[in-house]
Write a protein that holds these residues in place. Structure first.
Motif, PDB file in Angstrom:
ATOM      1  N   UNK A 146      -2.132  16.821  29.112  1.00  9.24           N
ATOM      2  CA  UNK A 146      -3.076  17.537  29.965  1.00  9.24           C
ATOM      3  C   UNK A 146      -3.522  18.856  29.352  1.00  9.24           C
ATOM      4  N   UNK A 147      -2.622  19.545  28.659  1.00 12.37           N
ATOM      5  CA  UNK A 147      -2.902  20.902  28.192  1.00 12.37           C
ATOM      6  C   UNK A 147      -3.578  20.949  26.829  1.00 12.37           C
ATOM      7  N   UNK A 148      -3.231  20.025  25.941  1.00 18.00           N
ATOM      8  CA  UNK A 148      -3.732  20.092  24.568  1.00 18.00           C
ATOM      9  C   UNK A 148      -5.261  19.982  24.480  1.00 18.00           C
ATOM     10  N   UNK A 149      -5.930  19.046  25.190  1.00 20.64           N
ATOM     11  CA  UNK A 149      -7.394  18.999  25.103  1.00 20.64           C
ATOM     12  C   UNK A 149      -8.050  20.284  25.589  1.00 20.64           C
ATOM     13  N   UNK A 150      -7.486  20.907  26.604  1.00 22.56           N
ATOM     14  CA  UNK A 150      -8.034  22.170  27.100  1.00 22.56           C
ATOM     15  C   UNK A 150      -7.917  23.245  26.030  1.00 22.56           C
ATOM     16  N   UNK A 151      -6.776  23.280  25.348  1.00 24.95           N
ATOM     17  CA  UNK A 151      -6.573  24.265  24.288  1.00 24.95           C
ATOM     18  C   UNK A 151      -7.575  24.068  23.157  1.00 24.95           C
ATOM     19  N   UNK A 152      -7.787  22.827  22.739  1.00 28.23           N
ATOM     20  CA  UNK A 152      -8.726  22.557  21.644  1.00 28.23           C
ATOM     21  C   UNK A 152     -10.141  22.960  22.037  1.00 28.23           C
ATOM     22  N   UNK A 153     -10.568  22.599  23.239  1.00 34.43           N
ATOM     23  CA  UNK A 153     -11.917  22.977  23.674  1.00 34.43           C
ATOM     24  C   UNK A 153     -12.056  24.493  23.780  1.00 34.43           C
ATOM     25  N   UNK A 154     -11.016  25.160  24.250  1.00 35.64           N
ATOM     26  CA  UNK A 154     -11.069  26.611  24.323  1.00 35.64           C
ATOM     27  C   UNK A 154     -11.239  27.245  22.956  1.00 35.64           C
ATOM     28  N   UNK A 155     -10.503  26.744  21.975  1.00 35.53           N
ATOM     29  CA  UNK A 155     -10.631  27.273  20.619  1.00 35.53           C
ATOM     30  C   UNK A 155     -12.016  26.987  20.037  1.00 35.53           C
ATOM     31  N   UNK A 156     -12.586  25.828  20.349  1.00 38.51           N
ATOM     32  CA  UNK A 156     -13.938  25.517  19.882  1.00 38.51           C
ATOM     33  C   UNK A 156     -14.967  26.468  20.502  1.00 38.51           C
ATOM     34  N   UNK A 157     -14.763  26.829  21.752  1.00 32.58           N
ATOM     35  CA  UNK A 157     -15.657  27.812  22.380  1.00 32.58           C
ATOM     36  C   UNK A 157     -15.550  29.165  21.693  1.00 32.58           C
ATOM     37  N   UNK A 158     -14.350  29.568  21.308  1.00 28.17           N
ATOM     38  CA  UNK A 158     -14.167  30.829  20.601  1.00 28.17           C
ATOM     39  C   UNK A 158     -14.796  30.775  19.214  1.00 28.17           C
ATOM     40  N   UNK A 159     -14.738  29.615  18.561  1.00 27.60           N
ATOM     41  CA  UNK A 159     -15.419  29.453  17.274  1.00 27.60           C
ATOM     42  C   UNK A 159     -16.922  29.610  17.454  1.00 27.60           C
ATOM     43  N   UNK A 160     -17.447  29.065  18.538  1.00 29.51           N
ATOM     44  CA  UNK A 160     -18.873  29.213  18.826  1.00 29.51           C
ATOM     45  C   UNK A 160     -19.233  30.684  18.999  1.00 29.51           C
ATOM     46  N   UNK A 161     -18.370  31.436  19.675  1.00 31.28           N
ATOM     47  CA  UNK A 161     -18.631  32.861  19.853  1.00 31.28           C
ATOM     48  C   UNK A 161     -18.654  33.579  18.507  1.00 31.28           C
ATOM     49  N   UNK A 162     -17.731  33.231  17.618  1.00 27.59           N
ATOM     50  CA  UNK A 162     -17.678  33.896  16.316  1.00 27.59           C
ATOM     51  C   UNK A 162     -18.931  33.630  15.498  1.00 27.59           C
ATOM     52  N   UNK A 163     -19.586  32.483  15.731  1.00 29.96           N
ATOM     53  CA  UNK A 163     -20.790  32.140  14.973  1.00 29.96           C
ATOM     54  C   UNK A 163     -22.065  32.615  15.651  1.00 29.96           C
TER      55      UNK A 163
END
Length: 216
Positions: A146-163
């Motif tokens: 349950x938690x791992x997909x949320x973590x991955x999507x959250x990190x992808x959103x942060x990558x989007x912010x960095x770009x």
């Protein structure tokens, strides 16, 4: 007659001569119009993600609640989790493709983002198999699922912010990382309800914020 012809020619030359400032303004307006036309519909992206997340995680929670002892989602629950993952990757790919160009560094950036998403979600299933093989309890595996997909999507959103310096994506990413970190304390069954509500509503809120920003 010659003077009249010369005067008419001078007037035509003045009409054909454009002020550089006016030309720049026309080019800027055309560029803005093209950018708005090609800009992805972020409110729709976020709204669809939110609806899918609430539906998928909600259905899994309904399937596992009340299990004593907890043994995890059934085949339908696993199918729903795989579907959520596939849709999340597909929407991410579509969003990045809409935001980037078709040549050069834009193509490289798009593929780097898509491959990062695929690698992250692929690692989730690999680690889940490793936990199961190592003898982890169904409760531990369930919390990880349950938690791992949320973590991955959250990190992808942060990558989007960095770009892109997208503050909506930054807030969404930080919130999802927080939900992934603490949601598991609700237990192996309730963690699915936490994910459905906390993440699904966060996506819908992001859609509303993006829609308001576009109207401003």
């Amino acid at each position: 007659m010659q003077d009249g012809t010369s005067t008419d020619q001078d007037m035509n030359d003045q009409d054909l001569t454009m002020d550089p400032a006016a030309a720049a303004a026309i080019m800027a307006e055309a560029s803005d119009r093209a950018r708005r036309r090609l800009q992805p519909n972020l409110p729709a992206f976020y709204a669809v993600r939110g609806a899918i997340w609430i539906l998928g995680y909600g259905l899994i929670w309904l399937a596992v609640r009340g299990q004593h002892p907890f043994h995890g989602p059934n085949a339908g629950g696993y199918a729903a989790l795989v579907l959520i993952t596939a849709v999340a990757v597909g929407l991410t790919a579509g969003q990045v493709q809409a935001e980037t160009g078709l040549r050069g560094l834009s193509v490289l950036r798009r593929w780097a983002y898509i491959l990062s998403a695929l690698a992250g979600f692929g690692a989730i299933f690999a680690l889940e198999g490793a936990l199961d093989r190592a003898g982890a309890s169904p409760s531990v595996v369930g919390i990880f699922e349950a938690s791992a997909p949320i973590l991955v999507l959250g990190l992808l959103c942060l990558v989007r912010f960095s770009a892109e310096r997208d503050w909506v994506a930054a807030g969404l990413g930080l919130w999802m990382v927080l939900v992934a970190a603490v949601g598991g304390y609700a237990g192996p069954a309730t963690v699915w309800a936490v994910g459905a509500v906390a993440v699904g509503l966060a996506f819908l809120l992001a859609a509303a914020v993006e829609a308001r920003v576009r109207r401003a």
